[in-house]
Write an enzyme that holds these catalytic residues in place. Sequence first.
Site, PDB file in Angstrom:
ATOM      1  N   ASP A 127      30.625  41.492  45.730  1.00  0.00           N
ATOM      2  CA  ASP A 127      30.696  41.455  44.264  1.00  0.00           C
ATOM      3  C   ASP A 127      32.154  41.223  43.873  1.00  0.00           C
ATOM      4  O   ASP A 127      33.046  41.949  44.303  1.00  0.00           O
ATOM      5  CB  ASP A 127      30.187  42.794  43.705  1.00  0.00           C
ATOM      6  CG  ASP A 127      30.036  42.762  42.195  1.00  0.00           C
ATOM      7  OD1 ASP A 127      28.921  42.991  41.715  1.00  0.00           O
ATOM      8  OD2 ASP A 127      31.047  42.523  41.497  1.00  0.00           O
ATOM      9  N   ASP A 154      28.783  36.046  40.224  1.00  0.00           N
ATOM     10  CA  ASP A 154      29.837  36.742  40.980  1.00  0.00           C
ATOM     11  C   ASP A 154      29.284  37.693  42.047  1.00  0.00           C
ATOM     12  O   ASP A 154      29.925  38.671  42.403  1.00  0.00           O
ATOM     13  CB  ASP A 154      30.772  37.486  40.016  1.00  0.00           C
ATOM     14  CG  ASP A 154      30.264  38.849  39.626  1.00  0.00           C
ATOM     15  OD1 ASP A 154      29.035  39.020  39.544  1.00  0.00           O
ATOM     16  OD2 ASP A 154      31.098  39.744  39.423  1.00  0.00           O
ATOM     17  N   GLU A 155      28.103  37.378  42.561  1.00  0.00           N
ATOM     18  CA  GLU A 155      27.429  38.344  43.442  1.00  0.00           C
ATOM     19  C   GLU A 155      26.540  37.632  44.453  1.00  0.00           C
ATOM     20  O   GLU A 155      25.849  36.681  44.098  1.00  0.00           O
ATOM     21  CB  GLU A 155      26.536  39.169  42.517  1.00  0.00           C
ATOM     22  CG  GLU A 155      26.317  40.562  42.884  1.00  0.00           C
ATOM     23  CD  GLU A 155      25.302  41.179  41.929  1.00  0.00           C
ATOM     24  OE1 GLU A 155      24.353  41.777  42.436  1.00  0.00           O
ATOM     25  OE2 GLU A 155      25.448  41.030  40.705  1.00  0.00           O
TER      26      GLU A 155
END
Length: 360
Positions: free
Chosen positions: A4, A104-105
């Site tokens: 993350d 973002d993960e």
Amino acid sequence: MHVDLDYFYAQCEENKNPYVRGKPVVVCVYSGRTEDSGVVSTSNYLARKYGVKAGIPITRAKKLLESSGAIFFPMNRSLYEQVSEGIMEILRAHSDAFEKVGIDEAYLEVSTRTNGKFEQAENIANEIKRQILTQEQITCSIGIARNKLVAKIASDERKPDGLTIVKPEGVHNFLSDLPASRIPGVGKKVEDKLGQMQVKTIAQLSTISPPILVETFGKTLGGYLFQAARGEDDEPVKEREQPTQLSRIATLKRNTRELPEMLPLLSELAIAATAKLKEESMTCKSVAIIAILSDLSIHTKSKTLEQPTADEKTIVNAAHELMKEFLESMPSAIVRRTGVKVSTLSKLTGQTDISNFLKV
Ligand code: TTP
Ligand code: CA
């Protein structure tokens, strides 16, 4: 492994605008109604110390940060998508199977390449951190565990720039004292209900019997909570299937058949569809407009492009042209909602393609 990126949009802005370093940074989604109407998308950790976080009104953030020297940015999604794309390439290269779950993960299956050895997974995680920092100047937090659930909870444990490894024998200890709200999917509503049952921690959650969980939360969520409290999860890391088409649709400010009145929204939708296309590293060969009329009937008009593209201008122009033709062909059409669809998608593969593509 769950990766993350830390305060992602705000970190992208810090890199693009180095003068903001050391100051509170807030990324905003302006609604456009009045100068400061809208909400905070995210903020850097310094701004969070002042209580400024995702979802609060911009006006409130400005009050909290008064005379702090804070800098406010409008959301620049295409910048974040470009940075994300570079990072996802790095992550993919370090995985047996790869599942991106957001800008973002991502989850990485690394069992095969590490022979199931956590020490080797730790080395990979450090190498990933190093590469992301060198290439994109972004820090991230990583969790490593025997399943996705625990890896995700672990990645959130030490932020920013964290690395948390939870070996199978440590799962119970790791989870016990954490608040139940750390379980993915446990939002405010579930947390409140659990609170009424005197359940605050994951250990307390694990003492609630399945029938009570099912009675309170239903079969799916109740069953999930039972397993999650024990750190159990057997969801595989899934390579996401490629979409075959993408569309963006929205309601016009008022019903109309005036082309100039529709163009701003139509452009916005075409730009959003293109951004998504780029996020997926794909091109399209067809563009269509969608028109939902005042009588709620749905119409589409499409065209095939000369060559596959992810060029914003080409797609915006095609949408404009199609809407013009549509209105001419339907003299009585009054449009209520409009949309842009891109299809005949194909994946851009390989580093050279992707770097060329980013220049488009
Ligand atoms: P998060 O990973 O939830 O947040 P973050 O990366 O900003 O911070 P953290 O270090 O705690 O991980 O979300 C990723 C991005 O998604 C975030 O940078 C901005 C965006 N976002 C929104 O636009 N609105 C929201 O309500 C949230 C939670 C995130
Ligand atoms: Ca994040």
